[in-house]
Design a protein around this motif. Structure first.
Motif, PDB file in Angstrom:
ATOM      1  N   GLU A 161       0.856  -1.185   0.000  1.00 58.54           N
ATOM      2  CA  GLU A 161       0.000   0.000   0.000  1.00 58.54           C
ATOM      3  C   GLU A 161       0.893   1.236   0.000  1.00 58.54           C
ATOM      4  O   GLU A 161       1.960   1.227   0.611  1.00 58.54           O
ATOM      5  N   PRO A 162       0.483   2.294  -0.656  1.00 57.87           N
ATOM      6  CA  PRO A 162       1.354   3.460  -0.742  1.00 57.87           C
ATOM      7  C   PRO A 162       1.648   4.055   0.630  1.00 57.87           C
ATOM      8  O   PRO A 162       0.794   4.087   1.502  1.00 57.87           O
ATOM      9  N   ALA A 163       2.879   4.487   0.781  1.00 54.10           N
ATOM     10  CA  ALA A 163       3.284   5.214   1.986  1.00 54.10           C
ATOM     11  C   ALA A 163       3.041   6.697   1.727  1.00 54.10           C
ATOM     12  O   ALA A 163       2.877   7.124   0.585  1.00 54.10           O
ATOM     13  N   GLU A 164       3.030   7.469   2.787  1.00 56.03           N
ATOM     14  CA  GLU A 164       2.850   8.901   2.629  1.00 56.03           C
ATOM     15  C   GLU A 164       4.084   9.494   1.946  1.00 56.03           C
ATOM     16  O   GLU A 164       5.220   9.197   2.321  1.00 56.03           O
ATOM     17  N   VAL A 165       3.839  10.301   0.936  1.00 55.83           N
ATOM     18  CA  VAL A 165       4.924  10.960   0.228  1.00 55.83           C
ATOM     19  C   VAL A 165       5.370  12.163   1.066  1.00 55.83           C
ATOM     20  O   VAL A 165       4.551  13.017   1.407  1.00 55.83           O
ATOM     21  N   PRO A 166       6.646  12.206   1.427  1.00 51.15           N
ATOM     22  CA  PRO A 166       7.124  13.324   2.242  1.00 51.15           C
ATOM     23  C   PRO A 166       6.928  14.664   1.525  1.00 51.15           C
ATOM     24  O   PRO A 166       7.043  14.757   0.301  1.00 51.15           O
ATOM     25  N   ALA A 167       6.636  15.686   2.291  1.00 50.85           N
ATOM     26  CA  ALA A 167       6.486  17.030   1.726  1.00 50.85           C
ATOM     27  C   ALA A 167       7.771  17.418   1.009  1.00 50.85           C
ATOM     28  O   ALA A 167       8.867  17.192   1.525  1.00 50.85           O
ATOM     29  N   GLY A 168       7.632  17.967  -0.175  1.00 52.78           N
ATOM     30  CA  GLY A 168       8.783  18.407  -0.947  1.00 52.78           C
ATOM     31  C   GLY A 168       9.613  17.285  -1.543  1.00 52.78           C
ATOM     32  O   GLY A 168      10.730  17.521  -1.983  1.00 52.78           O
ATOM     33  N   ALA A 169       9.074  16.065  -1.551  1.00 46.78           N
ATOM     34  CA  ALA A 169       9.816  14.916  -2.071  1.00 46.78           C
ATOM     35  C   ALA A 169      10.087  15.068  -3.559  1.00 46.78           C
ATOM     36  O   ALA A 169       9.248  15.544  -4.317  1.00 46.78           O
ATOM     37  N   GLY A 170      11.266  14.632  -3.965  1.00 42.88           N
ATOM     38  CA  GLY A 170      11.600  14.568  -5.381  1.00 42.88           C
ATOM     39  C   GLY A 170      10.892  13.392  -6.024  1.00 42.88           C
ATOM     40  O   GLY A 170      10.263  12.571  -5.338  1.00 42.88           O
ATOM     41  N   PRO A 171      10.991  13.265  -7.334  1.00 41.97           N
ATOM     42  CA  PRO A 171      10.257  12.214  -8.029  1.00 41.97           C
ATOM     43  C   PRO A 171      10.653  10.790  -7.633  1.00 41.97           C
ATOM     44  O   PRO A 171       9.799   9.921  -7.556  1.00 41.97           O
ATOM     45  N   LEU A 172      11.933  10.547  -7.349  1.00 39.29           N
ATOM     46  CA  LEU A 172      12.322   9.188  -6.960  1.00 39.29           C
ATOM     47  C   LEU A 172      11.769   8.844  -5.585  1.00 39.29           C
ATOM     48  O   LEU A 172      11.233   7.753  -5.387  1.00 39.29           O
ATOM     49  N   THR A 173      11.851   9.765  -4.646  1.00 39.45           N
ATOM     50  CA  THR A 173      11.296   9.520  -3.314  1.00 39.45           C
ATOM     51  C   THR A 173       9.791   9.324  -3.391  1.00 39.45           C
ATOM     52  O   THR A 173       9.236   8.446  -2.725  1.00 39.45           O
ATOM     53  N   ALA A 174       9.115  10.107  -4.233  1.00 44.57           N
ATOM     54  CA  ALA A 174       7.672   9.930  -4.409  1.00 44.57           C
ATOM     55  C   ALA A 174       7.364   8.558  -4.998  1.00 44.57           C
ATOM     56  O   ALA A 174       6.428   7.878  -4.561  1.00 44.57           O
ATOM     57  N   ALA A 175       8.151   8.125  -5.969  1.00 48.03           N
ATOM     58  CA  ALA A 175       7.943   6.802  -6.572  1.00 48.03           C
ATOM     59  C   ALA A 175       8.140   5.706  -5.532  1.00 48.03           C
ATOM     60  O   ALA A 175       7.368   4.742  -5.474  1.00 48.03           O
ATOM     61  N   VAL A 176       9.172   5.850  -4.718  1.00 52.30           N
ATOM     62  CA  VAL A 176       9.441   4.885  -3.650  1.00 52.30           C
ATOM     63  C   VAL A 176       8.229   4.789  -2.724  1.00 52.30           C
ATOM     64  O   VAL A 176       7.743   3.695  -2.417  1.00 52.30           O
ATOM     65  N   ALA A 177       7.722   5.921  -2.272  1.00 53.14           N
ATOM     66  CA  ALA A 177       6.582   5.933  -1.351  1.00 53.14           C
ATOM     67  C   ALA A 177       5.330   5.362  -2.011  1.00 53.14           C
ATOM     68  O   ALA A 177       4.624   4.541  -1.409  1.00 53.14           O
ATOM     69  N   LEU A 178       5.057   5.764  -3.237  1.00 51.25           N
ATOM     70  CA  LEU A 178       3.856   5.289  -3.919  1.00 51.25           C
ATOM     71  C   LEU A 178       3.926   3.803  -4.269  1.00 51.25           C
ATOM     72  O   LEU A 178       2.898   3.170  -4.479  1.00 51.25           O
ATOM     73  N   SER A 179       5.126   3.257  -4.280  1.00 52.51           N
ATOM     74  CA  SER A 179       5.266   1.820  -4.550  1.00 52.51           C
ATOM     75  C   SER A 179       5.114   0.996  -3.268  1.00 52.51           C
ATOM     76  O   SER A 179       5.232  -0.234  -3.297  1.00 52.51           O
ATOM     77  N   GLY A 180       4.860   1.677  -2.155  1.00 56.11           N
ATOM     78  CA  GLY A 180       4.629   0.967  -0.907  1.00 56.11           C
ATOM     79  C   GLY A 180       5.858   0.821  -0.042  1.00 56.11           C
ATOM     80  O   GLY A 180       5.833   0.084   0.945  1.00 56.11           O
ATOM     81  N   ARG A 181       6.921   1.526  -0.381  1.00 56.72           N
ATOM     82  CA  ARG A 181       8.136   1.480   0.422  1.00 56.72           C
ATOM     83  C   ARG A 181       8.156   2.663   1.378  1.00 56.72           C
ATOM     84  O   ARG A 181       7.659   3.729   1.056  1.00 56.72           O
ATOM     85  N   ASP A 182       8.774   2.466   2.513  1.00 56.48           N
ATOM     86  CA  ASP A 182       8.929   3.530   3.489  1.00 56.48           C
ATOM     87  C   ASP A 182      10.122   4.376   3.065  1.00 56.48           C
ATOM     88  O   ASP A 182      11.269   3.900   3.126  1.00 56.48           O
ATOM     89  N   PRO A 183       9.908   5.614   2.619  1.00 49.05           N
ATOM     90  CA  PRO A 183      11.041   6.425   2.153  1.00 49.05           C
ATOM     91  C   PRO A 183      12.039   6.755   3.265  1.00 49.05           C
ATOM     92  O   PRO A 183      13.150   7.181   2.975  1.00 49.05           O
ATOM     93  N   TYR A 184      11.653   6.509   4.518  1.00 51.14           N
ATOM     94  CA  TYR A 184      12.552   6.757   5.650  1.00 51.14           C
ATOM     95  C   TYR A 184      13.234   5.482   6.140  1.00 51.14           C
ATOM     96  O   TYR A 184      13.948   5.507   7.142  1.00 51.14           O
ATOM     97  N   TRP A 185      13.015   4.355   5.462  1.00 52.24           N
ATOM     98  CA  TRP A 185      13.552   3.072   5.919  1.00 52.24           C
ATOM     99  C   TRP A 185      15.060   3.181   6.126  1.00 52.24           C
ATOM    100  O   TRP A 185      15.771   3.674   5.275  1.00 52.24           O
ATOM    101  N   ALA A 186      15.505   2.708   7.262  1.00 55.95           N
ATOM    102  CA  ALA A 186      16.941   2.785   7.567  1.00 55.95           C
ATOM    103  C   ALA A 186      17.461   1.500   8.198  1.00 55.95           C
ATOM    104  O   ALA A 186      18.497   1.499   8.822  1.00 55.95           O
ATOM    105  N   GLY A 187      16.752   0.423   8.031  1.00 54.27           N
ATOM    106  CA  GLY A 187      17.253  -0.861   8.568  1.00 54.27           C
ATOM    107  C   GLY A 187      16.708  -1.167   9.833  1.00 54.27           C
ATOM    108  O   GLY A 187      16.349  -1.529  10.703  1.00 54.27           O
TER     109      GLY A 187
END
Length: 187
Positions: A161-187
């Motif tokens: 399910e899509p994650a929230e797209v961070p405010a001001g996110a660039g296109p790659l970060t937005a794609a990551v979030a919309l693909s269901g990945r946590d753009p803040y994932w750090a292990g």
């Protein structure tokens, strides 16, 4: 950028990330549910390395490709980088873009490969403490592909399910979030 140039850009980024993967990281977690780093690397190498060239040439995948442990082979990172160059060269041929590949328009297949390179490249970068960077035009194409195909990928369990797209996110970060990945994932 043209679509073949975007594939080349993404392939260079994937090669940069894999070149820095150390054996000690292979058992670590990744943003991909059910994939440790070794499994993610093997998936990336099989489908964006060898598989990408085979699709451009309309050749079948060899048996065992999906289960092969590329990381057990000496110099696997250099072999993957060389394979990516061959794959990009195959998609640089005008004939690769004509007709269908496995019943799908060639451009749609290339779009799937671009998503594999960038999204799994991002996953691998995060899993190994690196950054995955592509040109803005490449990232825009990835974002457009995610938006266009997100539900199909979710139906086949490739996206969450899509994650929230961070405010001001660039296109790659937005794609990551919309693909269901946590753009803040750090292990």
């Amino acid at each position: 950028m043209t679509f073949p140039a975007d594939l080349a850009d993404a392939a260079r980024a994937a090669a940069r990330v894999t070149a820095s993967v150390t054996p000690g990281r292979l058992a670590g977690p990744t943003p991909c549910a059910g994939f440790d780093t070794r499994t993610l690397v093997n998936h990336l190498v099989a489908y964006t390395g060898i598989g990408m060239e085979l699709r451009a040439r309309r050749e079948p995948h060899p048996e065992g490709l999906a289960t092969r442990d590329f990381t057990a082979e000496p110099d696997w990172q250099a072999a993957y980088a060389a394979q990516l160059e061959r794959s990009v060269a195959a998609w640089s041929e005008p004939a690769a873009w004509e007709g269908e590949v496995n019943g799908m328009p060639a451009e749609a297949v290339a779009g799937m490969l671009l998503l594999e390179l960038c999204l799994h490249g991002w996953d691998l970068a995060r899993a190994t403490g690196q950054e995955f960077q592509v040109a803005d035009g490449t990232a825009e194409r990835v974002l457009a592909g995610v938006r266009e195909n997100a539900q199909l990928y979710r139906d086949f369990k490739g996206f969450g399910e899509p994650a929230e797209v961070p405010a001001g996110a660039g296109p790659l970060t937005a794609a990551v979030a919309l693909s269901g990945r946590d753009p803040y994932w750090a292990g």
